[in-house]
Design a protein around this motif. Structure first.
Motif: not given
Length: 283
Positions: A34-48
């Motif tokens: 979850l922290e990676y998704l945020y810091h990688a500037d990726r959408a925080v979505r279930p699929n991601a």
């Protein structure tokens, strides 16, 4: 945003959701994902989350986690409350570390022809006793002063399951080598003896003092030393289906204490192994 304090209700609800969705040993990897998704500037979505998480999350679990974190304003596309996120995962770890105490079950045989009694007052003795017998993988103890061949017919499928699982059976009763007027116990023991799926795995005993006629009246069924029935019902067709009977299936440490009692019987001078030949029984 670094605010770490969550409302206690919000913390508990979030921790419960995480604990239900993620095994204890995978909580850190999901939090890191979850922290990676945020810091990688990726959408925080279930699929991601499912894509980057080392732990294989179902879509339902991923959706529930992402939705809960957004609702509590812990994490979404635009902000992350790092300490609040970590606090939630610590709470989940504490919840998963709490072992639920085993539940004991009161079981009963309720006569259906007595309108004063409600059959739903307790769980059924017969069905729960069969389930207990079927659950045995290593050792099964059947201890009953009275038996009947009709009860054996009821128990036979469950007994077959136990021996198929690998369980050995200890049958403890009385009136096999004495009391010629009572043939019920012998009929049960003969039926077991003649059953190819049970006979090789069953050892039969009597508990009796020939001088004082001290014997037993306890009714016990034990599976693997971990789960035990203790109650009033004999392993007879009337005990399992007709009489008013009451007992408890123990799944807590009481089961091990009952098991210890039965193991102590093996050291008793009143405890006799019984074999059968040509339909007769001898010690």
């Amino acid at each position: 945003m670094t605010s770490s304090h969550l409302d206690p209700d919000a913390l508990l609800e979030t921790a419960c959701i995480l604990a239900e969705a993620v095994p204890a040993d995978e909580l850190d990897s999901v939090r890191a994902s979850l922290e990676y998704l945020y810091h990688a500037d990726r959408a925080v979505r279930p699929n991601a989350l499912r894509e980057v998480s080392p732990h294989p999350l179902s879509m339902t679990d991923a959706e529930t986690i992402v939705y809960q974190l957004a609702v509590e304003e812990i994490l979404d596309d635009d902000h992350l409350r790092v300490e609040a996120l970590r606090e939630s995962f610590v709470g989940a770890r504490l919840l998963t570390a709490q072992e639920e105490p085993p539940e004991n079950t009161i079981v009963a045989t309720i006569p259906y022809d007595d309108p004063a009694l409600n059959p739903g007052m307790f769980e059924g003795l017969h069905g729960n006793l069969l389930a207990l017998i079927r659950s045995a993988d290593d050792d099964l103890v059947l201890m009953s002063p009275f038996l009947s061949e009709r009860a054996y017919e009821r128990l036979r499928p469950a007994l077959h399951t136990a021996t198929d699982n690998g369980a050995s059976i200890t049958l403890i009763t009385r009136s096999l080598t004495y009391d010629e007027d009572n043939d019920y116990n012998r009929e049960f023991a003969r039926a077991v003896r003649n059953d190819e799926r049970l006979a090789p795995y069953t050892t039969t005993y009597e508990y009796i003092d020939d001088e004082t006629w001290t014997t037993f009246h306890a009714k016990i069924v034990i599976a693997d030393g971990e789960r035990a029935y203790l109650g009033t019902a004999n392993l007879t067709h009337t005990g399992l289906g007709d009489n008013l009977e009451l007992g408890v299936i123990f799944c807590d440490d009481t089961a091990s204490r009952i098991t210890a009692l039965v193991e102590s019987l093996r050291q008793s001078e009143f405890f006799h192994e019984v074999t059968a030949s040509s339909g007769s029984f001898r010690r």
